[in-house]
Design a protein around this motif. Structure first.
Motif, mmCIF file in Angstrom:
data_model
loop_
_atom_site.group_PDB
_atom_site.id
_atom_site.type_symbol
_atom_site.label_atom_id
_atom_site.label_comp_id
_atom_site.label_asym_id
_atom_site.label_seq_id
_atom_site.Cartn_x
_atom_site.Cartn_y
_atom_site.Cartn_z
ATOM 1 N N TRP A 71 154.159 -44.422 4.975
ATOM 2 C CA TRP A 71 155.566 -44.167 4.637
ATOM 3 C C TRP A 71 156.279 -45.396 4.111
ATOM 4 C CZ3 TRP A 71 158.404 -47.264 7.915
ATOM 5 C CH2 TRP A 71 157.721 -47.695 9.074
ATOM 6 N N LYS A 72 155.645 -46.584 4.291
ATOM 7 C CA LYS A 72 156.278 -47.756 3.691
ATOM 8 C C LYS A 72 155.438 -48.315 2.561
ATOM 9 C CE LYS A 72 154.901 -50.411 7.808
ATOM 10 N NZ LYS A 72 155.350 -51.206 8.939
ATOM 11 N N GLY A 73 154.541 -47.495 2.046
ATOM 12 C CA GLY A 73 153.705 -47.929 0.938
ATOM 13 C C GLY A 73 154.485 -47.984 -0.359
ATOM 14 N N PRO A 74 153.820 -48.462 -1.418
ATOM 15 C CA PRO A 74 154.492 -48.573 -2.699
ATOM 16 C C PRO A 74 154.969 -47.210 -3.197
ATOM 17 C CG PRO A 74 152.167 -49.241 -2.864
ATOM 18 C CD PRO A 74 152.440 -48.936 -1.436
ATOM 19 N N GLY A 75 156.187 -47.167 -3.627
ATOM 20 C CA GLY A 75 156.732 -45.935 -4.200
ATOM 21 C C GLY A 75 157.191 -44.917 -3.170
ATOM 22 N N MET A 76 157.081 -45.241 -1.890
ATOM 23 C CA MET A 76 157.498 -44.278 -0.865
ATOM 24 C C MET A 76 158.930 -44.593 -0.437
ATOM 25 S SD MET A 76 154.773 -42.497 -0.543
ATOM 26 C CE MET A 76 154.262 -41.689 0.933
ATOM 27 N N ASN A 77 159.637 -43.544 -0.107
ATOM 28 C CA ASN A 77 161.000 -43.723 0.389
ATOM 29 C C ASN A 77 161.049 -43.282 1.850
ATOM 30 O OD1 ASN A 77 163.660 -43.859 0.955
ATOM 31 N ND2 ASN A 77 164.327 -42.366 -0.598
ATOM 32 N N PRO A 78 161.012 -44.244 2.775
ATOM 33 C CA PRO A 78 160.930 -43.894 4.205
ATOM 34 C C PRO A 78 162.049 -42.948 4.646
ATOM 35 C CG PRO A 78 160.622 -46.243 3.899
ATOM 36 C CD PRO A 78 161.024 -45.695 2.564
ATOM 37 N N GLU A 79 163.188 -43.034 3.992
ATOM 38 C CA GLU A 79 164.307 -42.189 4.419
ATOM 39 C C GLU A 79 163.998 -40.709 4.236
ATOM 40 O OE1 GLU A 79 167.955 -43.244 2.575
ATOM 41 O OE2 GLU A 79 167.899 -45.287 3.383
ATOM 42 N N GLU A 80 163.159 -40.412 3.253
ATOM 43 C CA GLU A 80 162.881 -39.009 2.953
ATOM 44 C C GLU A 80 161.682 -38.466 3.725
ATOM 45 O OE1 GLU A 80 162.337 -38.914 -1.216
ATOM 46 O OE2 GLU A 80 164.450 -39.337 -1.669
ATOM 47 N N ILE A 81 161.003 -39.344 4.457
ATOM 48 C CA ILE A 81 159.764 -38.917 5.106
ATOM 49 C C ILE A 81 160.027 -38.612 6.571
ATOM 50 C CG2 ILE A 81 157.438 -39.642 5.746
ATOM 51 C CD1 ILE A 81 157.481 -41.322 3.140
ATOM 52 N N GLN A 82 159.687 -37.381 6.957
ATOM 53 C CA GLN A 82 159.974 -36.935 8.324
ATOM 54 C C GLN A 82 158.750 -37.008 9.228
ATOM 55 O OE1 GLN A 82 163.120 -36.416 9.026
ATOM 56 N NE2 GLN A 82 163.539 -36.794 6.852
ATOM 57 N N THR A 83 157.612 -37.383 8.686
ATOM 58 C CA THR A 83 156.378 -37.383 9.474
ATOM 59 C C THR A 83 156.493 -38.345 10.654
ATOM 60 O OG1 THR A 83 155.254 -37.111 7.380
ATOM 61 C CG2 THR A 83 153.883 -37.579 9.312
ATOM 62 N N GLU A 84 156.153 -37.841 11.818
ATOM 63 C CA GLU A 84 156.151 -38.713 12.998
ATOM 64 C C GLU A 84 154.757 -39.301 13.151
ATOM 65 O OE1 GLU A 84 157.619 -38.624 17.654
ATOM 66 O OE2 GLU A 84 157.434 -36.744 16.532
ATOM 67 N N VAL A 85 154.673 -40.632 13.156
ATOM 68 C CA VAL A 85 153.377 -41.295 13.174
ATOM 69 C C VAL A 85 153.154 -41.928 14.548
ATOM 70 C CG1 VAL A 85 151.910 -43.043 12.118
ATOM 71 C CG2 VAL A 85 153.560 -41.783 10.713
ATOM 72 N N PHE A 86 151.999 -41.618 15.126
ATOM 73 C CA PHE A 86 151.608 -42.245 16.392
ATOM 74 C C PHE A 86 150.425 -43.167 16.109
ATOM 75 C CE2 PHE A 86 153.269 -38.049 17.143
ATOM 76 C CZ PHE A 86 154.184 -38.223 18.175
ATOM 77 N N LEU A 87 150.547 -44.409 16.526
ATOM 78 C CA LEU A 87 149.438 -45.356 16.325
ATOM 79 C C LEU A 87 148.837 -45.702 17.678
ATOM 80 C CD1 LEU A 87 147.748 -47.242 14.570
ATOM 81 C CD2 LEU A 87 149.562 -48.948 14.769
ATOM 82 N N LEU A 88 147.611 -45.267 17.884
ATOM 83 C CA LEU A 88 146.930 -45.571 19.146
ATOM 84 C C LEU A 88 145.981 -46.743 18.920
ATOM 85 C CD1 LEU A 88 145.993 -41.960 20.327
ATOM 86 C CD2 LEU A 88 148.124 -43.216 20.675
ATOM 87 N N PRO A 89 146.195 -47.829 19.615
ATOM 88 C CA PRO A 89 145.308 -48.977 19.408
ATOM 89 C C PRO A 89 143.918 -48.708 19.968
ATOM 90 C CG PRO A 89 146.868 -49.450 21.160
ATOM 91 C CD PRO A 89 147.244 -48.107 20.595
ATOM 92 N N ALA A 90 142.906 -48.953 19.164
ATOM 93 C CA ALA A 90 141.541 -48.630 19.557
ATOM 94 C C ALA A 90 140.754 -49.900 19.841
ATOM 95 C CB ALA A 90 140.856 -47.838 18.442
ATOM 96 N N ALA A 91 139.740 -49.736 20.670
ATOM 97 C CA ALA A 91 138.859 -50.866 20.979
ATOM 98 C C ALA A 91 137.894 -51.076 19.817
ATOM 99 C CB ALA A 91 138.074 -50.572 22.254
#
Lengths: 263, 798, 402
Positions: B379-399
């Motif tokens: 959602w913060k990649g090039p050309g993306m507008n975070p304000e318009e993106i509703q996706t909820e992202v969960f980041l689980l740290p892995a071993a």
């Protein structure tokens, strides 16, 4: 006993595992780099990068040739760096490793000038810097392990062992290679002989090895002058004392003459 | 791999085709070099780019990306017309002698049975590809291989068009170079020589990737190189454990152990599924594998009465669920949520700008990874507008790999247990822990809140607890299989039953972990020097610790090794003296097992001809890549007619052949220093310093034409997108001469993205969203682009 | 002349006064430069060499080593050359006052060199470690360190009489008297130490062997350095005397210095011939016609640093102050050119060096050198016995100009 390494460039495929293993074992930081004109990176060795694989890509007779040359300390049998070190901080150990004692080094950097391969590198960016270079993993080989680069090399291009045996192996490979190898063990005679040696299947001038390096023992370059110092000093002393004696005699004679004249 | 890494020491001629072992599988070079040293083996490298493997080759030949079938077909033609194939092997161990339906034809680029749809898409009715059978159902054969309708003659006729001149013109090499390769590699088409073809994504990532692999296998069958030490069709798997994950059904249409995934419509019951089980070959035991799998998953809830909980098993609908299809569906808003578990498709996916946009249609996205990847941060990649993106992202740290225990299966199918070396950092947990917690929470929610169909979850056999952490050993034991009643580990899948008395999570792994104390995947015993290097005591290879598949083919009809120097087996009159686990019934006399050397195949012999395995033809035919700089000269079809072109949606942007706006061939690849999407390596300073920046490799001739100096920035454009990166100008890249025209090749690594410590443009903004007709693997390796000088020089980061 | 035969007793000299040193605009400028150098030194101490100098791995020895050590030491060669002339040559007594200036100048240069070197080495506080804790006998640098350290002691005794002479206490008088008796011994030791370390400064570079540019490669660079140091010892005296006599209104000892001129010219001639001969012997003599930047620098060095002073100092011009000043200055510049060319020009190509001295780096060298001049004036003005009898006796020392 002199340990050493035989680097068979015909087997090196430029994976640079050695470069990473060296940093890992010696706890050296990654450097800020950027893309070069070929893949060599860091593009120069430094106090934080003791060995690199130097890439050379060229067109020879219409065909592309790419070589990968492992660079690093040659661990000379008669190291120039050791001979010029003012503090006696650089020492060729009994097992052949040339090491630097950071507690003794004063930072005169004469070793950098003296090394014909440009190996020692200095921490110019630090207020209390150290002179750094490959130690042949002195700490590892003293415990019976191989140097980190040799241990990690997947293709077996870096062989560690006794120098005499490696030299024999190098010559055997050249002899039995049916012309696969260039008939030259780099390091057998270079700089008076080095513990790290190379054999190659492409002409050495297509590698980044320093082919112009002397085959003489480098410490001899200064030693030939140093050994004449006693004679020089003796000569100067004789000249000075002789002149002084002559001057005194002449002064005495002049005084006598003068005295005689007045008498 | 049919063979294994250590076996490379037994090879006489290596052909590296669409893989780059020195860069991407460095350890393989140790064995390649050993063969060169001890046997005088030769290394041929065929690749569009003069890569680090090419630098070590005895013979390097440049090939235009995507023309492998032309090349391999040319080699087959050369072998057949010059008698440089292994006749006895071909006649006895392959289906070369089988007669094919009299109506079989190949015309205008299409095989008989083509049904051309409205959109030009072709589907094949395979009736005319089938074997001729006599009244009793036995296949009609001609052991002399002279019948015009036998497989050998059909192949000979088919590939007669693949003359050295045609191959050279198509593949962009000289006739002399082709003949040099052909002479050298077909020199292994005799009993005492072993030729080894290594391949990887250069072969598979193509709109005819599966047929590429078929062509490799067919050439090896012709030369008698399969099943013998030093031979083989050897896929260099692209990740350290991708073999293991494929074995465990990473692919959407598989169950573990390559059991086909049942379809809801066609296989509503276990009986319906069972009806598709082959009648001959080892696969006739498939029901045992399936029932044991169901028993492993649903335990006491899987009984004969309920068809072993077959109903609980998810089944396929009519749609394709491979990577590209999922993202196309996501683009249409058909997906609510997604797990990205150690996968970074925001860098690795084709036409990645569209794939990143598609992620924004999700309600939720769970990313399990070591670092915040581009996927997690799409959602913060090039050309993306975070304000318009509703996706909820969960980041689980892995071993990371050293922070967890378990097995890794290498390309040679060796399964090796690794212990945990260090504890994970911070909140990171190993994947098993995450999966275990996730399941238990789901089970709790289903138990308390119910759902549409809670039983498959609630009734799962989930018994891995060991204190507060799930035990990887317990999972391994289940995968290995055990007797249900007394929980005794199975030593071979031969012991599997279809009555519910055995449970087994993956039948081909049966035997690798049959006990907790000394499981075979922990074994580390080496062979004595001087043997063939099968090292049966080192780890455990599936199936049944067999190191070389189809190894019955290493001996002749009478059980004598083709090459006495490399005796994998030898019949001493009473029994086989073996250095490998036999892929045949070794207690039978050799003349019996000679009838069935390819025990897994329905026919029992090697399939030069594939009557029903492939969607796009019984034998491979050259088609151009979907985006190609030239028209197809071998037939009238430009590209694989069965390839699905989703030309309508936003993923469908493609360039037609000979488009003057996109005159250059573009290809992507990897370098040693980075791994895949760089999610791990681009955050490691020791690796990043060696390969800090994205670059575009062009030839000195293209650089001169564009007025580009090394390090100058160039803009590479395809119809899908563009990127700017500095040019790497070396003679590694050269133009190819194709049908009388010089075509430049532009190459680039695809490791970079906008996250991590070392950032740069992602090559996949350029790649097309089309794939192989059989597997849907994207065509990453051959497409069209334009290159312009971008102004300025030096790295472009961020 | 006869009055000069005995050691002249300073009868009409000004006496020592602790603060007679006078600020002038010229000295002010030198002091400002000195202060700037001190600032650079402090920065270097806290941030390191990389932050202050242009040094890097491709060029380990920069301005601070090549100028502040390798050039500054022969600038101080006045000390051993003049002492040798004063004590060992017939009629040396006439050079008493020249020698006084020579040895104080030498002491200042050597001390200054030691301080500057401390800032050049990576870990300044370890500068005397090799001497205290032992070092490496094979290292020419170690030999130089010992020689310089010992020579500083010699210089101390060669200079201490200037202070002792001012003291009235009897034991000081006795000690000074004793010192005068054994001073020739110290001088001898000083000469021998100087022979060693001046030649060894050339030996330093011999470790590079034939990596050095053929225009400067010499198989016996140590003797080239020794000989040019001896020439510089005398030539520097001509320069120093010109400046000192003008500044402090002294009589310029044309006659005494003119006697030295042929020796300077002779030594330079020998060196020049030997250098050319050595190049010829190496088969590299054609290099002097190869059009390169290096060749131009070589010709500049040879023409201005050898040919010109040889011509002047052999000619009748040596009997004029201007002639001596010109010849002396060119000789000194020739010495500097040789050392800079060996240290930079001849090595940068071989080392593939990228090196440009930074402004702070240059400021340090210039400022430190300016500082030595100021210190010289302080000693001279504080201890007027260094200057000897003055042209016009005045109550105070007067500068006639800047």
């Amino acid at each position: 006993m002199t340990y050493g390494m035989l680097i068979d460039l015909s087997k090196c495929m430029g994976c640079r595992g050695c470069q990473v293993a060296c940093k890992q074992w010696n706890d050296l930081p990654g450097e800020e780099t950027s893309l070069g004109t070929d893949f060599t990176n860091p593009q120069k060795r430094s106090a934080y990068t003791w060995t690199t694989i130097d890439f050379l890509t060229a067109e020879v007779n219409g065909r592309t040739v790419a070589t990968f040359t492992k660079s690093g300390c040659m661990h000379c049998l008669e190291p120039a760096c050791e001979s010029v070190c003012i503090a006696g901080a650089i020492k060729r150990q009994e097992n052949g490793a040339v090491t630097i004692d950071h507690d003794k080094c004063i930072g005169c950097r004469y070793c950098q000038l003296g090394c014909p391969f440009g190996v020692p590198k200095y921490e110019y960016d630090k207020p209390v810097p150290r002179m750094q270079k490959c130690t042949l993993c002195y700490d590892r080989i003293s415990e019976g392990l191989e140097p980190a680069c040799a241990a990690t090399c997947p293709s077996g291009a870096i062989l560690f062992g006794e120098r005499e045996e490696l030299l024999a192996l190098a010559k055997q490979r050249i002899a039995e290679g049916n012309g696969r190898y260039v008939d030259h063990v780099y390091g057998e005679h270079e700089a008076g002989g080095t513990a790290v040696m190379y054999i190659s299947s492409v002409p050495l001038d297509l590698t980044t090895l320093n082919t112009g390096v002397t085959t003489e023992s480098v410490p001899g370059f200064t030693w030939k002058a140093m050994r004449q110092l006693p004679a020089l000093v003796g000569g100067a002393a004789v000249l000075s004392l002789g002149l002084m004696a002559y001057s005194n005699r002449r002064a005495r004679l002049e005084a006598e003459q003068k005295g005689g004249g007045e008498a | 791999m049919t063979n294994h890494w250590n076996d490379y020491q037994n090879t006489d001629v290596f052909m590296v085709l669409g893989t780059n072992p020195a860069e991407n599988h460095p350890i393989s070079m140790r064995w390649i070099d050993k063969a060169r040293e001890t046997r005088g083996a030769k290394l041929i490298v065929v690749d569009p780019k003069f890569n680090r493997t090419a630098a070590k080759a005895d013979l390097y030949v440049q090939i235009r990306p995507g023309t492998d079938i032309a090349f391999l077909g040319g080699l087959m033609n050369y072998a057949m017309t010059h008698g440089r194939y292994f006749h006895e092997y071909v006649a006895k161990y392959t289906n070369a002698s089988y007669l094919i339906h009299p109506d079989f034809k190949f015309e205008d680029g299409l095989f008989s049975g083509a049904q051309v749809g409205e959109d030009g898409q072709v589907k094949y009715d395979t009736t005319t590809w089938q074997y001729q059978r006599d009244e009793e159902g036995n296949v009609r054969k001609d052991p002399t291989l002279t019948h015009p309708q036998c497989v050998f003659q059909l192949m000979k006729k088919h590939y007669a068009r693949y003359t050295p001149e045609m191959v050279a013109e198509t593949c962009g090499m000289s006739v002399e170079e082709f003949i040099e390769v052909a002479e050298l590699f077909t020199s292994t088409g005799r009993p005492d020589k072993a030729g080894n073809i290594m391949y990887a994504m250069g072969i598979t990532q193509s709109s005819h990737g599966s047929q590429n692999v078929r062509a490799v296998a067919m050439l090896q069958l012709l030369l008698g190189n399969i099943g013998i030490p030093g031979g083989g069709v050897n896929a260099h798997r692209g990740e350290s454990n991708v073999q293991g994950s494929t074995d465990m059904a990473m692919l959407w249409n598989n169950l573990p152990g390559y059991l086909p995934m049942p379809s809801a419509a066609a296989h509503p019951t276990l009986e319906a599924y069972q009806a598709t089980t082959p009648k001959s070959g080892y696969w006739s035991n498939r029901r045992k594998f399936m029932v044991s799998l169901l028993k492993a998953w649903w335990g006491e809830n899987a009984t004969a009465e309920n068809d072993f909980a077959y109903d609980y098993l998810p089944k396929l609908d009519h749609r394709d669920h491979s990577h590209m299809s999922i993202f196309e569906a996501m683009g249409r808003g058909e997906l609510k949520g997604l797990f990205a578990w150690g996968q970074n498709f925001a860098v690795g996916g084709p036409n990645v700008t569209r794939e990143r946009s598609a992620l924004a249609n999700l309600d939720w996205l769970v990313v399990v990874d070591l670092f915040e990847t581009e996927t997690a941060a799409f959602w913060k990649g090039p050309g993306m507008n975070p304000e318009e993106i509703q996706t909820e992202v969960f980041l689980l740290p892995a071993a990371a790999s050293y922070e967890k225990c378990g097995t890794v299966t290498n390309s040679g199918r060796w399964i090796q247990w690794r212990d945990k070396a260090v504890e994970p950092m911070g909140d990171a947990h190993d994947d098993l822990w995450i999966a275990d917690r996730l399941y238990k929470k789901l089970r709790e929610l289903y138990a308390t809140e119910g759902g549409a169909f809670p039983d498959p979850i609630l009734k799962l056999h989930w018994d891995y607890d060991d204190g507060d952490h799930p035990s990887a050993e317990k999972v391994a034991f289940e995968i290995n299989g055990y007797t249900w009643d007394d929980r005794v580990g199975l030593t071979t899948f031969g012991n599997l039953q279809d009555d519910g008395s055995t449970a087994c999570g993956c039948w081909i792994y049966s035997g690798y972990f049959d006990n907790f104390e000394t499981p075979k995947c922990r074994s580390r015993v080496k062979d004595e020097p001087g043997t063939l290097g099968t090292h049966l005591g080192w780890a455990w290879a599936w199936p049944v610790n067999r190191r070389i598949l189809y190894n019955r083919c290493s001996v002749d009809e009478h059980g004598q090794p083709w090459d006495p120097e490399r005796p994998l087996f030898r019949w001493d009159g009473e029994k086989f003296i073996a250095q490998d686990v036999p892929d045949f019934v070794a207690t039978n006399p050799p003349e019996v097992s000679a009838q069935n050397p390819f025990i897994m195949m329905q026919e029992g012999v090697g399939a030069l001809w594939s009557p029903s395995g492939m969607k796009d033809g019984p034998i491979p035919e050259h088609y151009e890549p979907v985006e190609s700089p030239v028209t197809n000269r071998l037939n009238k079809r430009q590209f694989n007619p069965v390839t699905i072109i989703s030309g309508k949606g936003e993923f469908g942007q493609l360039t037609r052949a000979e488009d003057p706006n996109f005159p250059y061939i573009c290809t992507t690849y990897r370098v040693t220093e980075h791994w895949q999407s760089g999610a791990m390596t681009r955050s490691l300073p020791w690796l990043g310093e060696m390969m800090p920046d994205m670059f575009v490799e062009i030839s000195p001739s293209l650089a001169a034409k564009l007025g580009v100096q090394p390090g100058d920035r160039v803009e590479v454009t395809t119809v899908r997108g563009s990127l700017v990166a500095p040019a790497m100008v070396t003679p590694r890249m050269r133009p190819v001469r194709v049908h009388g025209r010089e075509v430049e090749i532009v190459g680039m690594p695809w490791h970079w993205g906008f996250m991590g410590q070392f950032t740069g443009a992602s090559a996949n903004v350029l790649t097309p969203h089309v794939g192989d007709a059989n597997t849907q693997i994207p065509e990453y390796k051959a497409f069209l682009c334009n290159v312009k000088k971008a102004g300025g020089s030096g790295p472009v980061r961020g | 002349m006869s009055t000069m035969n005995a050691t002249p007793k300073p009868t009409k000299l000004l006496r020592m006064e602790w603060w007679r040193w006078r600020m002038t605009p010229g000295k002010g400028l030198l002091l400002a430069l000195f202060a700037a150098a001190a600032v650079v030194a402090v920065i270097r101490l806290f941030l390191g060499l990389g932050a202050t100098t242009g040094l890097n791995d491709s060029m380990p020895w920069g301005l601070w080593k090549i100028f502040d050590v390798v050039v500054v030491v022969p600038l101080g060669a006045t000390g051993f050359v003049m002492a040798f002339i004063r004590y060992f040559t017939p009629g040396g007594e006439r050079y008493e006052y020249l020698n006084r200036r020579a040895v104080i100048w030498a002491a200042i240069m050597y001390l200054s060199m030691g301080v500057r070197l401390a800032f050049d080495i990576g870990i300044p506080w370890r500068i005397i470690n090799p001497i205290v804790f032992g070092g490496n006998l094979h290292s020419p640098l170690f030999e130089i360190a010992w020689c310089v350290a010992l020579y500083l002691i010699v210089l101390f005794f060669e200079n201490i009489s200037r202070v002792a002479e001012e003291q009235k206490r009897p034991w000081v008088k006795r000690a000074d008297h004793l010192l005068h008796k054994i001073l020739p011994g110290f001088v001898l030791v000083g000469v021998l130490l100087s022979t060693m370390h001046h030649s060894s400064l050339g030996t330093l570079f011999m470790i590079t062997g034939k990596r050095m540019d053929p225009l400067w490669y010499h198989p016996w660079l140590n003797y080239v350095y020794l000989l040019t140091s001896i020439a510089t010892g005398m030539a520097m005296m001509m320069v120093l005397e010109t400046l000192t006599s003008r500044y402090y209104k002294l009589k310029f000892e044309t006659g005494l210095l003119a006697r030295l001129a042929p020796w300077v010219a002779g030594i330079l001639s020998v060196v020049l011939i030997w250098r050319l001969g050595a190049m010829a012997a190496e088969g590299q003599i054609h290099q002097i016609f190869v059009p390169r930047v290096e060749t131009a620098l070589w010709w500049g060095e040879i023409l201005l640093g050898y040919v010109a002073p040889i011509a002047i100092l052999f000619s009748r011009a040596r009997f004029t102050q201007k002639g001596l000043m010109a010849g002396g200055l060119l000789t000194v510049l020739g010495m500097i050119a040789l050392r800079l060319n060996v240290g930079f020009t001849a090595l940068m190509g071989a080392l593939n060096a990228q090196y440009t001295p930074t402004i702070p780096e240059i400021l340090f060298t210039v400022g430190a050198t300016a500082g030595t001049v100021v210190i010289y004036t302080w000693f001279v003005e504080t201890l007027p016995s260094i200057l000897g009898p003055r042209k016009q006796e005045t109550e105070r020392l007067e500068a006639v100009g800047d």
